[in-house]
Design a protein around this motif. Sequence first.
Motif, PDB file in Angstrom:
ATOM      1  N   UNK A  87       0.833  -1.205   0.000  1.00  0.00           N
ATOM      2  CA  UNK A  87       0.000   0.000   0.000  1.00  0.00           C
ATOM      3  C   UNK A  87       0.868   1.255   0.000  1.00  0.00           C
ATOM      4  N   UNK A  88       1.976   1.206   0.729  1.00  0.00           N
ATOM      5  CA  UNK A  88       2.906   2.335   0.736  1.00  0.00           C
ATOM      6  C   UNK A  88       3.553   2.518  -0.633  1.00  0.00           C
ATOM      7  N   UNK A  89       3.975   1.397  -1.221  1.00  0.00           N
ATOM      8  CA  UNK A  89       4.616   1.461  -2.539  1.00  0.00           C
ATOM      9  C   UNK A  89       3.664   2.027  -3.597  1.00  0.00           C
ATOM     10  N   UNK A  90       2.386   1.705  -3.457  1.00  0.00           N
ATOM     11  CA  UNK A  90       1.380   2.131  -4.421  1.00  0.00           C
ATOM     12  C   UNK A  90       0.819   3.524  -4.133  1.00  0.00           C
ATOM     13  N   UNK A  91       1.134   4.065  -2.951  1.00  0.00           N
ATOM     14  CA  UNK A  91       0.569   5.344  -2.511  1.00  0.00           C
ATOM     15  C   UNK A  91      -0.954   5.322  -2.654  1.00  0.00           C
ATOM     16  N   UNK A  92      -1.576   4.366  -1.981  1.00  0.00           N
ATOM     17  CA  UNK A  92      -3.019   4.199  -2.096  1.00  0.00           C
ATOM     18  C   UNK A  92      -3.757   5.368  -1.461  1.00  0.00           C
ATOM     19  N   UNK A  93      -4.987   5.571  -1.907  1.00  0.00           N
ATOM     20  CA  UNK A  93      -5.815   6.638  -1.350  1.00  0.00           C
ATOM     21  C   UNK A  93      -6.240   6.308   0.079  1.00  0.00           C
ATOM     22  N   UNK A  94      -6.416   5.014   0.359  1.00  0.00           N
ATOM     23  CA  UNK A  94      -6.830   4.594   1.695  1.00  0.00           C
ATOM     24  C   UNK A  94      -6.460   3.127   1.873  1.00  0.00           C
ATOM     25  N   UNK A  95      -6.135   2.761   3.095  1.00  0.00           N
ATOM     26  CA  UNK A  95      -5.844   1.365   3.432  1.00  0.00           C
ATOM     27  C   UNK A  95      -6.742   0.971   4.588  1.00  0.00           C
ATOM     28  N   UNK A  96      -7.587  -0.013   4.338  1.00  0.00           N
ATOM     29  CA  UNK A  96      -8.527  -0.472   5.364  1.00  0.00           C
ATOM     30  C   UNK A  96      -8.186  -1.913   5.722  1.00  0.00           C
ATOM     31  N   UNK A  97      -7.849  -2.125   6.985  1.00  0.00           N
ATOM     32  CA  UNK A  97      -7.527  -3.465   7.464  1.00  0.00           C
ATOM     33  C   UNK A  97      -8.638  -3.932   8.389  1.00  0.00           C
ATOM     34  N   UNK A  98      -9.229  -5.079   8.062  1.00  0.00           N
ATOM     35  CA  UNK A  98     -10.348  -5.614   8.828  1.00  0.00           C
ATOM     36  C   UNK A  98      -9.978  -6.962   9.424  1.00  0.00           C
ATOM     37  N   UNK A  99     -10.205  -7.116  10.706  1.00  0.00           N
ATOM     38  CA  UNK A  99      -9.989  -8.397  11.359  1.00  0.00           C
ATOM     39  C   UNK A  99     -11.338  -9.054  11.621  1.00  0.00           C
ATOM     40  N   UNK A 100     -11.490 -10.255  11.108  1.00  0.00           N
ATOM     41  CA  UNK A 100     -12.710 -11.018  11.341  1.00  0.00           C
ATOM     42  C   UNK A 100     -12.330 -12.367  11.939  1.00  0.00           C
ATOM     43  N   UNK A 101     -13.227 -12.954  12.655  1.00  0.00           N
ATOM     44  CA  UNK A 101     -12.940 -14.254  13.265  1.00  0.00           C
ATOM     45  C   UNK A 101     -13.915 -15.333  12.819  1.00  0.00           C
ATOM     46  N   UNK A 102     -14.939 -14.955  12.067  1.00  0.00           N
ATOM     47  CA  UNK A 102     -15.983 -15.939  11.787  1.00  0.00           C
ATOM     48  C   UNK A 102     -15.506 -17.068  10.880  1.00  0.00           C
ATOM     49  N   UNK A 103     -14.626 -16.785   9.920  1.00  0.00           N
ATOM     50  CA  UNK A 103     -14.142 -17.851   9.052  1.00  0.00           C
ATOM     51  C   UNK A 103     -13.289 -18.846   9.830  1.00  0.00           C
ATOM     52  N   UNK A 104     -12.519 -18.321  10.769  1.00  0.00           N
ATOM     53  CA  UNK A 104     -11.735 -19.206  11.624  1.00  0.00           C
ATOM     54  C   UNK A 104     -12.634 -20.015  12.552  1.00  0.00           C
ATOM     55  N   UNK A 105     -13.666 -19.376  13.092  1.00  0.00           N
ATOM     56  CA  UNK A 105     -14.595 -20.077  13.984  1.00  0.00           C
ATOM     57  C   UNK A 105     -15.359 -21.168  13.238  1.00  0.00           C
ATOM     58  N   UNK A 106     -15.684 -20.904  11.977  1.00  0.00           N
ATOM     59  CA  UNK A 106     -16.375 -21.897  11.161  1.00  0.00           C
ATOM     60  C   UNK A 106     -15.459 -23.083  10.867  1.00  0.00           C
ATOM     61  N   UNK A 107     -14.184 -22.782  10.593  1.00  0.00           N
ATOM     62  CA  UNK A 107     -13.200 -23.833  10.401  1.00  0.00           C
ATOM     63  C   UNK A 107     -13.320 -24.552   9.077  1.00  0.00           C
ATOM     64  N   UNK A 108     -12.956 -25.835   9.082  1.00  0.00           N
ATOM     65  CA  UNK A 108     -12.993 -26.717   7.905  1.00  0.00           C
ATOM     66  C   UNK A 108     -11.959 -26.340   6.852  1.00  0.00           C
ATOM     67  N   UNK A 109     -10.909 -25.639   7.260  1.00  0.00           N
ATOM     68  CA  UNK A 109      -9.818 -25.292   6.352  1.00  0.00           C
ATOM     69  C   UNK A 109      -8.497 -25.414   7.082  1.00  0.00           C
ATOM     70  N   UNK A 110      -7.496 -25.951   6.410  1.00  0.00           N
ATOM     71  CA  UNK A 110      -6.176 -26.063   7.030  1.00  0.00           C
ATOM     72  C   UNK A 110      -5.505 -24.708   7.202  1.00  0.00           C
ATOM     73  N   UNK A 111      -6.032 -23.672   6.570  1.00  0.00           N
ATOM     74  CA  UNK A 111      -5.468 -22.329   6.759  1.00  0.00           C
ATOM     75  C   UNK A 111      -5.855 -21.738   8.103  1.00  0.00           C
ATOM     76  N   UNK A 112      -6.995 -22.160   8.647  1.00  0.00           N
ATOM     77  CA  UNK A 112      -7.517 -21.546   9.872  1.00  0.00           C
ATOM     78  C   UNK A 112      -7.654 -22.515  11.031  1.00  0.00           C
ATOM     79  N   UNK A 113      -7.555 -23.800  10.781  1.00  0.00           N
ATOM     80  CA  UNK A 113      -7.783 -24.807  11.818  1.00  0.00           C
ATOM     81  C   UNK A 113      -6.460 -25.483  12.173  1.00  0.00           C
TER      82      UNK A 113
END
Length: 266
Positions: A87-113
């Motif tokens: 985002x810094x390299x691109x000089x973006x107009x805005x950077x929005x970072x969102x933390x969610x937990x529902x996909x991890x809570x749902x599970x069924x993926x080796x990325x989150x479980x």
Amino acid sequence: MTDTPAETDTPTNAATGTDTSTSRTNASARVTEEGTPKRAVVLLSGGMDSATAAYEARERGYEIYALHTSYGQRTEARELECARRLAEELTVADFCSIETSHLSAIGASSLTDDEMAVADADTESDEIPSSYVPFRNANLLSMAVAYAEANDCGAVFIGAHSEDFSGYPDCRPEFFDAFEQVVDVGTKPETEISIEAPFVEWSKTDIADRGLDLGVPYEHTWSCYRENEPACGTCDACAFRLQAFQRLDVRDPIEYGERPSYTDES
């Protein structure tokens, strides 16, 4: 998905010499008819595909609103670090970072479980891999469309490609076309937001080739499913990434614990 022709050189796969062009928006058209900058949300995960999509969006003349989501994936800290740097390299107009937990809570993926192991690479498999996060892209695109509508953006870019949709059902062209219809009926009447997956028919090699032409700083991207540093080199994400660079005869600039050869010549 909507694309209009661009006045750019036709990209080719350096490994095969085949034409990999898709229709592109005229990169010189940097403002709308009303005289305001064109705006686009880019789903910026910190990986090489999303980074290339961001640079493609900039090449097409869009002012970038970068959206990064952390959902409990194993390498979320490193991905966020890379997304911020891009985002810094691109000089973006805005950077929005969102933390969610529902996909991890749902599970069924080796990325989150943590109870599921990340499998070693199998670049020839037609099976849906354990790394598939159920309906993830619908979740991410929903957030991106909300962000786009709130900021008067006319497009949402996602870096999905053909080798993704061979294993992930929510990376198929039909999915993005259908989702764009959902956007049309689910936003304000005056809202017009296109879903742009510019590489949906491309291979990973095509994307790397295009990114090198665009000057994407791949040293600031992260793809590994297992490790925050160095990359393992043996999960699916590492394998497809290494294979792409190896086919182009370019050394991948990030560090790996192992660098197996994934080319046909090995």
